[in-house]
Design a protein around this motif. Structure first.
Motif, PDB file in Angstrom:
ATOM      1  N   GLY A   1       0.778  -1.235   0.000  1.00 36.46           N
ATOM      2  CA  GLY A   1       0.000   0.000   0.000  1.00 36.46           C
ATOM      3  C   GLY A   1       0.804   1.277   0.000  1.00 36.46           C
ATOM      4  O   GLY A   1       0.239   2.361   0.189  1.00 36.46           O
ATOM      5  N   GLY A   2       2.126   1.183  -0.197  1.00 36.37           N
ATOM      6  CA  GLY A   2       2.937   2.386  -0.272  1.00 36.37           C
ATOM      7  C   GLY A   2       3.300   3.001   1.058  1.00 36.37           C
ATOM      8  O   GLY A   2       3.874   4.091   1.104  1.00 36.37           O
TER       9      GLY A   2
ATOM     10  N   ASN B   1       9.866   1.118   7.130  1.00 37.79           N
ATOM     11  CA  ASN B   1      11.185   1.717   7.325  1.00 37.79           C
ATOM     12  C   ASN B   1      11.129   3.239   7.425  1.00 37.79           C
ATOM     13  O   ASN B   1      12.130   3.873   7.755  1.00 37.79           O
ATOM     14  CB  ASN B   1      12.117   1.317   6.175  1.00 37.79           C
ATOM     15  CG  ASN B   1      12.559  -0.124   6.266  1.00 37.79           C
ATOM     16  OD1 ASN B   1      12.878  -0.608   7.341  1.00 37.79           O
ATOM     17  ND2 ASN B   1      12.555  -0.814   5.137  1.00 37.79           N
ATOM     18  N   ARG B   2       9.959   3.791   7.127  1.00 34.54           N
ATOM     19  CA  ARG B   2       9.778   5.242   7.208  1.00 34.54           C
ATOM     20  C   ARG B   2       8.768   5.616   8.293  1.00 34.54           C
ATOM     21  O   ARG B   2       8.326   6.757   8.371  1.00 34.54           O
ATOM     22  CB  ARG B   2       9.305   5.771   5.852  1.00 34.54           C
ATOM     23  CG  ARG B   2      10.276   5.510   4.703  1.00 34.54           C
ATOM     24  CD  ARG B   2      11.197   6.647   4.482  1.00 34.54           C
ATOM     25  NE  ARG B   2      10.464   7.836   4.042  1.00 34.54           N
ATOM     26  CZ  ARG B   2      10.965   9.064   4.089  1.00 34.54           C
ATOM     27  NH1 ARG B   2      12.184   9.264   4.570  1.00 34.54           N
ATOM     28  NH2 ARG B   2      10.254  10.107   3.674  1.00 34.54           N
TER      29      ARG B   2
ATOM     30  N   SER C   1      17.915   0.601  -2.040  1.00 34.78           N
ATOM     31  CA  SER C   1      16.608   0.146  -1.583  1.00 34.78           C
ATOM     32  C   SER C   1      15.581   0.179  -2.706  1.00 34.78           C
ATOM     33  O   SER C   1      15.491   1.159  -3.453  1.00 34.78           O
ATOM     34  CB  SER C   1      16.122   1.027  -0.435  1.00 34.78           C
ATOM     35  OG  SER C   1      14.763   0.750  -0.128  1.00 34.78           O
ATOM     36  N   PRO C   2      14.763  -0.864  -2.812  1.00 33.32           N
ATOM     37  CA  PRO C   2      13.689  -0.851  -3.816  1.00 33.32           C
ATOM     38  C   PRO C   2      12.529   0.068  -3.428  1.00 33.32           C
ATOM     39  O   PRO C   2      11.544   0.148  -4.158  1.00 33.32           O
ATOM     40  CB  PRO C   2      13.232  -2.316  -3.859  1.00 33.32           C
ATOM     41  CG  PRO C   2      13.580  -2.866  -2.517  1.00 33.32           C
ATOM     42  CD  PRO C   2      14.830  -2.153  -2.089  1.00 33.32           C
ATOM     43  N   GLU C   3      12.645   0.769  -2.298  1.00 31.58           N
ATOM     44  CA  GLU C   3      11.629   1.745  -1.919  1.00 31.58           C
ATOM     45  C   GLU C   3      11.912   3.129  -2.495  1.00 31.58           C
ATOM     46  O   GLU C   3      11.100   4.044  -2.335  1.00 31.58           O
ATOM     47  CB  GLU C   3      11.523   1.833  -0.395  1.00 31.58           C
ATOM     48  CG  GLU C   3      10.993   0.564   0.247  1.00 31.58           C
ATOM     49  CD  GLU C   3      10.686   0.740   1.715  1.00 31.58           C
ATOM     50  OE1 GLU C   3       9.523   0.552   2.100  1.00 31.58           O
ATOM     51  OE2 GLU C   3      11.613   1.059   2.494  1.00 31.58           O
ATOM     52  N   LEU C   4      13.044   3.294  -3.174  1.00 29.67           N
ATOM     53  CA  LEU C   4      13.388   4.582  -3.776  1.00 29.67           C
ATOM     54  C   LEU C   4      12.791   4.714  -5.172  1.00 29.67           C
ATOM     55  O   LEU C   4      12.642   3.718  -5.898  1.00 29.67           O
ATOM     56  CB  LEU C   4      14.901   4.732  -3.870  1.00 29.67           C
ATOM     57  CG  LEU C   4      15.678   4.873  -2.555  1.00 29.67           C
ATOM     58  CD1 LEU C   4      17.174   4.828  -2.826  1.00 29.67           C
ATOM     59  CD2 LEU C   4      15.295   6.151  -1.826  1.00 29.67           C
TER      60      LEU C   4
ATOM     61  N   VAL D   1       7.304   5.959  -1.719  1.00 30.46           N
ATOM     62  CA  VAL D   1       6.667   5.526  -0.480  1.00 30.46           C
ATOM     63  C   VAL D   1       6.490   6.720   0.447  1.00 30.46           C
ATOM     64  O   VAL D   1       7.160   7.738   0.331  1.00 30.46           O
ATOM     65  CB  VAL D   1       7.507   4.458   0.256  1.00 30.46           C
ATOM     66  CG1 VAL D   1       7.611   3.188  -0.554  1.00 30.46           C
ATOM     67  CG2 VAL D   1       8.900   4.991   0.620  1.00 30.46           C
ATOM     68  N   LEU D   2       5.572   6.562   1.385  1.00 29.29           N
ATOM     69  CA  LEU D   2       5.452   7.535   2.465  1.00 29.29           C
ATOM     70  C   LEU D   2       6.653   7.406   3.389  1.00 29.29           C
ATOM     71  O   LEU D   2       7.147   6.293   3.619  1.00 29.29           O
ATOM     72  CB  LEU D   2       4.170   7.284   3.261  1.00 29.29           C
ATOM     73  CG  LEU D   2       2.866   7.657   2.563  1.00 29.29           C
ATOM     74  CD1 LEU D   2       1.689   7.276   3.451  1.00 29.29           C
ATOM     75  CD2 LEU D   2       2.818   9.149   2.258  1.00 29.29           C
TER      76      LEU D   2
END
Length: 822
Positions: free
Chosen positions: A185-186, A190-191, A653-656, A821-822
């Protein structure tokens, strides 16, 4: 044998929770602001409120650890730097950090500010602890998945302070390694924005479908193991709960404080039944001791209910009644009107209790009582008390009043024709004094006596101080107006209170962020294609299809050294390189096997470590090092630290997003995962074995006849959520659970965007592919990249994407490369 009593560390998600922790005996608290903190759903503090909270704690001799435990994007570095400087100047006792880039920056520029490595850094072995110690970290918050023996091993191999969670919520995934909330869900855990997908309903399809809260663990409770933790040398005992209400903080802190205090007199002290009842009632999903004695199996999990259940008080014996029905319960514990109960997944507050048709004031043990309950429930259903108004009211009173006082020695000089002097000294020998504006006059009528003067100077009221000893030197026949005494006393108190907080202040400098671009080497004009595979038998296929670097899982190399050496030699002949990819987790008892396996290979080209601790594990070996995306690289500061640790290639990171990667890639060897099933979770718990039942702790275990023992998890499984998304689940040789994304990541049609972002290596994560898939997918990327390099801005990847869609009918995703991501 008596051991040192560890620090008791409590959560403070709000000002009331801070007061609850302090007033109930916490030695230290951890709290955070509304940014850069891993519990964004907690109330938290604005920056001004956070500084006030630090002062509140310091006035009461309570240490403050500030959570700056999220990953920080490149564009946020200036803001987080200013924030850290503010905390350092104001006297925060430590910051709790996840981002290894922040860790490096703090070590270099703010050496006066102590660093605690967050449990989000996944420190689970001695190597990781030694790495942190060498990086200047004072304390490691250990992973919750460690046994007592594993903690003992870390303690015996390092001098770093060790902090261990003893109570509260557990994550099913190793903290810092979870991407489930992010990819579903984005909202990145980690944030600080975890949506808690582990508390959702899932189905395990099969011949007999299993439906439940399959990823939801019980709550940790180590109240009966504190002596063991002291014996192994743990320095700090941590209570989880920054998102819990203040009453929870009060009850849990008080319970652990009382147990620890009893250790002074009795080293064999145990938690009392009443203390256990309080812990269960204030919040409990059911309790577990976690991994302290090893993997507890299914008993770790709370699969039937993900929320608070409380303490068991009886079972349902009947249900009936028209309109709003009544449930009958045989009581194993007292029950009173005003209390709350949960039955199944429903709850209610009890307004009235009956026995038969008679209303009663209390239900006693052994009686069968009834009360209104809207939902029919079957006989035998457990009934839990999850709200006790008396206990909650007591908890509120503990933080609405000041009970934790600082004892003072008060010295008074009251001499005729001189100013009144009041001097205050605390237990730490800090002193403040004040004098009156006017001199003391002789008494005209009733002189002031020593008892009256002592009583007046001791009136410290709602301040944090209490008079412990009063020493008065005074003349006879003098008079001092009460207003003067009060004014001088107040001034002295204010001075001492200010001194007590100012002693923590420090000056940490300004403009400390290093904005110099790191330039390591000239980036190759043509990126390479790399692929991760599960074993050496895939290497030839990958290289033949066009891969220039192959990462082979160590698990697939163990027991296959000759085959791996042959595969490496064949790859070298084709101009490709082969790296060993280390397991996601390498505990102390597993390190020798991993190291000896790598050393047993004739000519490996390098090592791909899952995280920074694994770079450290091989730092003295003459071999190329790379680090994978669980290292959680979000910024150039992290790139610099990892490069300094020997990493020649870094998978970010694949969140970037690609835009964020472009802002930090210049001068570094950047690898991105462009294809594959992204791993969303790794858990120490064997999910399938826990559900299906499994007596084999290891994949290669043999029976008495020497035959391999089959395990239920050897069959491929998947879990399905309520939106019908299916997530593949696998168990490795150590029975750890790996959960993968429901859709295949695919960037084959967006290669120009990757190149524009400065990516130097395009990684296919093929660890779950068969041999044919390895060849076909690698070949497609080889053709696509060659076409992209020739076509430049005219590249059209639609045909390649169409072929991928035919292979992966469950759907493809671009991950976070465009949405973030948030």
């Amino acid at each position: 044998m008596k051991h040192k009593i560890p620090e008791l560390l409590s959560p403070a998600g709000s000002m009331d929770s801070l007061k609850a922790a302090v007033e109930n005996g916490a030695d230290a608290v951890y709290l955070g602001a509304r940014e850069f903190s891993a519990r964004q759903s907690a109330d938290n503090f604005d920056r001004e409120g956070l500084l006030e909270a630090i002062d509140f704690a310091h006035q009461r001799d309570v240490l403050t650890y500030i959570t700056v435990n999220t990953l920080v994007k490149e564009g946020e570095l200036n803001d987080v730097t200013a924030y850290l400087e503010l905390l350092c100047d104001h006297g925060a006792d430590a910051v709790i950090v996840q981002d290894i880039g922040l860790l490096g920056m703090l070590r270099k520029h703010m050496p006066g500010l102590s660093i605690s490595a967050s449990t989000q850094m996944t420190i689970h072995n001695s190597t990781g602890a030694r790495m942190l110690q060498d990086l200047g970290v004072k304390r490691a918050v250990l992973a919750r998945e460690m046994s007592l023996d594993e903690i003992r091993s870390v303690r015996s191999n390092t001098d770093i302070e060790l902090e261990v969670f003893v109570h509260g919520a557990l994550c099913i995934c190793y903290s810092g390694r979870c991407l489930m909330s992010s990819f579903m869900g984005g909202r990145s855990g980690n944030r600080g924005h975890c949506a808690q997908p582990c508390r959702k309903l899932y189905e395990l399809p099969g011949r007999r479908n299993t439906t439940g809260y399959l990823l939801s663990p019980k709550d940790l409770n180590l109240s009966s193991r504190l002596h063991d933790l002291m014996e192994v040398g743990v320095d700090s005992l941590k209570i989880e709960g920054r998102m819990k209400r203040p009453e929870y903080v009060a009850v849990v802190t008080k319970t652990y404080r009382d147990i620890l205090d009893r250790f002074f007199d009795d080293p064999d002290v145990a938690i009392t039944p009443e203390e256990q009842r309080r812990l269960e009632t204030i919040f409990s999903r059911g309790f577990t001791e976690g991994y302290i004695s090893g993997d507890p199996g299914r008993s770790l999990m709370s699969m039937d209910k993900p929320g608070n259940r409380g303490t068991l008080i009886g079972r349902v014996t009947g249900y009936g009644g028209g309109g709003r029905g009544r449930v009958s319960v045989k009581l194993d514990a007292p029950l009173n009107p005003g209390e709350g109960v949960s039955i199944g997944d429903k709850g209610t507050a009890i307004n009235t209790l009956w026995i038969g048709r008679e209303k009663i004031d209390t239900g006693v043990v052994g009686s069968t009582v009834s009360f209104t309950f809207d939902t029919p429930v079957p006989n035998g259903t457990p009934v839990y008390r999850n709200f006790d108004p008396v206990m909650v009211e007591w908890a509120k009173q503990t933080y609405h009043s000041i009970r934790r006082k600082i004892p003072l020695t008060i010295e008074v000089e009251a001499m005729a024709d001189k100013q009144l002097l009041i001097k205050l000294t605390d237990q730490g020998e800090m002193t403040a004094q004040a004098v009156s504006d006017t001199v003391i006059s002789p008494a005209r009528q009733r002189p002031l006596d020593k008892i009256s003067l002592g009583a007046q100077v001791s009136k410290l009221g709602t301040t944090v101080f209490v008079a412990d000893n009063v020493d008065i030197q005074m003349d006879e026949n003098i008079f001092i107006p009460v207003g003067v005494i009060n004014s001088v006393r107040r001034e002295a108190v204010e001075k001492l209170a200010q001194l007590r907080v100012e002693k923590y202040r420090r000056k940490c400098g300004t403009n400390i962020l290093d904005t110099t671009r790191h330039v390591k080497s000239t980036r190759p004009s043509r990126p390479i294609i790399s692929i991760r595979v599960s074993g050496p038998d895939y290497v030839h296929t990958a290289v033949s299809a066009g891969a220039q670097r192959v990462y082979v899982d160590i698990e697939g190399i163990i027991g296959n050294i000759p085959l791996t050496d042959a595969a490496i030699e064949q790859a070298h002949q084709a101009g490709a390189t082969v790296y060993g990819r280390l397991p996601d987790m390498v505990k102390d008892g597993e390190a020798d096997l991993v190291i000896n396996t790598v050393r047993g290979l004739k000519a490996p080209d390098g090592i791909l470590g899952a995280a920074p601790d694994q770079l450290y594990l091989f730092k003295d070996m003459d071999i190329a090092l790379a680090v994978d995306y669980p290292a959680n690289v979000f910024n150039r500061q992290s790139l610099d630290v990892l490069t300094g640790m020997g990493a020649a290639s870094i998978t970010v990171s694949p969140e970037l997003t690609l835009e964020e990667i472009a802002g930090m890639s210049e001068g570094y060897e950047i690898e991105c995962v462009v294809q594959g099933g992204v791993q969303l979770m790794i858990s120490e718990h064997c999910l399938i074995g826990g559900i299906k039942g499994c007596s084999s702790p290891k994949r290669d275990e043999k029976d008495a006849r020497g035959s391999r023992v089959d395990r239920p998890c050897d069959t491929p499984y998947a879990i399905r959520d309520e939106k019908e998304f299916t997530f593949p689940v696998e168990q490795d040789a150590r029975c750890r659970t790996h959960v993968f994304n429901s859709r295949e990541l695919c960037m084959i049609d967006r290669l120009p965007d990757l190149l524009d972002a400065g990516v130097t290596s395009l990684r296919i994560d093929g660890v779950r592919y068969n041999n044919a898939q390895v060849g076909e997918i690698t070949g497609l990327y080889r053709k696509a990249l060659d076409s992209c390099m020739e076509a430049g801005g005219e590249f059209d990847g639609s045909d390649y994407l169409a072929q991928m869609k035919q292979m992966f009918t469950s759907g493809l995703t671009k991950g976070h490369y465009f949405r973030g991501v948030l």
